[in-house]
Scaffold this active site. Sequence first.
Site, mmCIF file in Angstrom:
data_model
loop_
_atom_site.group_PDB
_atom_site.id
_atom_site.type_symbol
_atom_site.label_atom_id
_atom_site.label_comp_id
_atom_site.label_asym_id
_atom_site.label_seq_id
_atom_site.Cartn_x
_atom_site.Cartn_y
_atom_site.Cartn_z
ATOM 1 N N LYS A 125 58.713 19.542 47.003
ATOM 2 C CA LYS A 125 57.812 20.738 46.942
ATOM 3 C C LYS A 125 59.083 22.038 46.799
ATOM 4 O O LYS A 125 58.881 22.898 46.085
ATOM 5 C CB LYS A 125 57.103 21.049 48.238
ATOM 6 C CG LYS A 125 55.904 20.315 48.481
ATOM 7 C CD LYS A 125 54.975 20.641 49.491
ATOM 8 C CE LYS A 125 53.899 19.465 49.970
ATOM 9 N NZ LYS A 125 52.870 19.263 49.068
ATOM 10 N N ARG A 170 50.386 13.077 38.425
ATOM 11 C CA ARG A 170 49.645 12.085 38.053
ATOM 12 C C ARG A 170 48.369 12.511 37.709
ATOM 13 O O ARG A 170 48.014 13.697 37.767
ATOM 14 C CB ARG A 170 49.650 11.370 39.297
ATOM 15 C CG ARG A 170 49.299 12.067 40.607
ATOM 16 C CD ARG A 170 49.005 11.726 41.928
ATOM 17 N NE ARG A 170 48.895 12.532 42.841
ATOM 18 C CZ ARG A 170 47.865 12.988 43.294
ATOM 19 N NH1 ARG A 170 46.714 12.875 42.963
ATOM 20 N NH2 ARG A 170 48.069 13.770 44.234
#
Length: 498
Positions: free
Chosen positions: A116, A292
């Site tokens: 992150k 993804r």
Amino acid sequence: MINKILVANRGEIALRVMRSAREMGIPTVAVYSETDNTAPHVLYADEAVCIGPPPSAQSYLLIDKIIDACKQTGADAVHPGYGFLSENAHFAEACEKADITFIGPSSPAIKVMGDKLASKQAVKDFGVPLVPGMDEPISDVAAAKKIAEEIGYPVMIKASAGGGGKGMRIVHDPKDFEEQMTRAVSEARSSFGDDSVFIEKFITSPKHIEVQILGDQHGNIVYLFERECSIQRRNQKVIEEAPSAVVTPEVRKKFGEAAVNVARSCNYYGAGTVEFIADSNLDFYFLEMNTRLQVEHPVTEQITGLDLVKEQIKIARGEKLSFAQDDLQINGHSLEVRVYAEDPENNFLPDTGTLKTYRRPQGPGIRVDDGYEPGMEIPIYYDPMIAKLITHGKDRQEAIERMRRAIREYQIEGIKTTLTFCDFVLGHEEFVSGKFTTKFVEEHFTPEVLQKDVDADTALVAALLGAELRQKQQSTLHPAQNTDSAKNSGWKKRMNKR
Ligand code: ADP
Ligand code: ADP
Ligand code: MG
């Protein structure tokens, strides 16, 4: 070229991927743990390889076993699905080394976006708005507390390597800071093997809005509009929809362009999702990028008419996107509810057991992506999601009406699920208005709201399926009474309530 795809996953997403591969004429290989030996994804695949005992750390998460299974079966490509190894840069690298095409982004892109903090640093120079807070890890508690004060409470302490709603702590009061920080660090270490944490402003009552993107290996990137995913429990989504009820065409373009910039910042190719939180003015901030296919990708497929798995495969083969941004359009509205084996009356605690009855809804505008059949057990080792129920309608109202019908047709016995909870949400005026936030569950949901509707649901399902109940009533009641039994009128009242 891709000649055979090994799907390194299980359950609904493994089946989902295999179906697209089959339509493209590409044979598939399933991998499975000992507990999944007769699972639908194993039966569906052209070949299957057992990779170990039930716990995922001894099977679905073992990179070497999966590469071996490719070699053994001659699979020249791997699709990772979501969860498991899908965001593991080492896995993508291992595939590259073994000359196996990883159906996903490059390993450097996974690495940057999988963290992150690293992702915040990467997108900073691309004009993408960030949640106010730090873009560096911090370990010193006193220094961290000072920063929290500068940012202003409430703040969120987040594990840089976190995911799946885990590794996040909200601090409202400075006096709790030390304790929460200590917990966050140790949780990050034990859950993600990386104890880096950082602090950002906790946005009170935001919307979670994310943008699906597709990029090819030639630098073309498009956005496939937004998904609204604000209905969450434990910071994890349960109901998603596309498009968002509150996003206007102008705001949509802003979201889309910001998402494309995030993708550019890491030379992204493949399918990916850029997550934002938005305040009540729809001013939005970058949260993270998921590198993804996502659980909720079907709602985007419904409104765009694209098959995202096929697009992933074509991109992995090096093909150019066959459309440009201007070719894309939103068609109608789509909703998804996640059917989890969880007890909404008991804090959404995962439930295990056998699917004694399992009957899917059918009819116009309904899609069910699942990985279970009647009589199967829900294993304790994996994610408790049983199915995704997806509807598509000409507009939001029709998509909601369809979903409520489908929920009533869905017959699951032997296990507690989130279906009744989802029905409560769909009937709530705040949901219908579109103005709900990630606080919805906290603000509106108590187990009591479920109780009163249960009987009516059972009656409807029985009526629809022509089950026992009707026979019994016919033998004891006069036909005129029978058509408007107490339970049926309860159902009608509910439908009218909306
Ligand atoms: P999505 O953003 O696609 O909705 P979720 O956050 O619901 O995804 O996660 C999808 C699946 O992947 C879930 O099974 C979740 O537990 C798992 N998952 C996601 N990120 C991680 C992670 N970093 N570590 C472990 N599991 C994860
Ligand atoms: P994960 O990797 O677990 O998906 P995210 O950073 O995407 O973690 O956050 C998951 C959810 O947590 C968001 O959808 C949102 O509901 C909540 N959340 C995360 N960060 C914040 C924040 N700064 N302020 C308010 N809510 C947040
Ligand atoms: Mg997220």
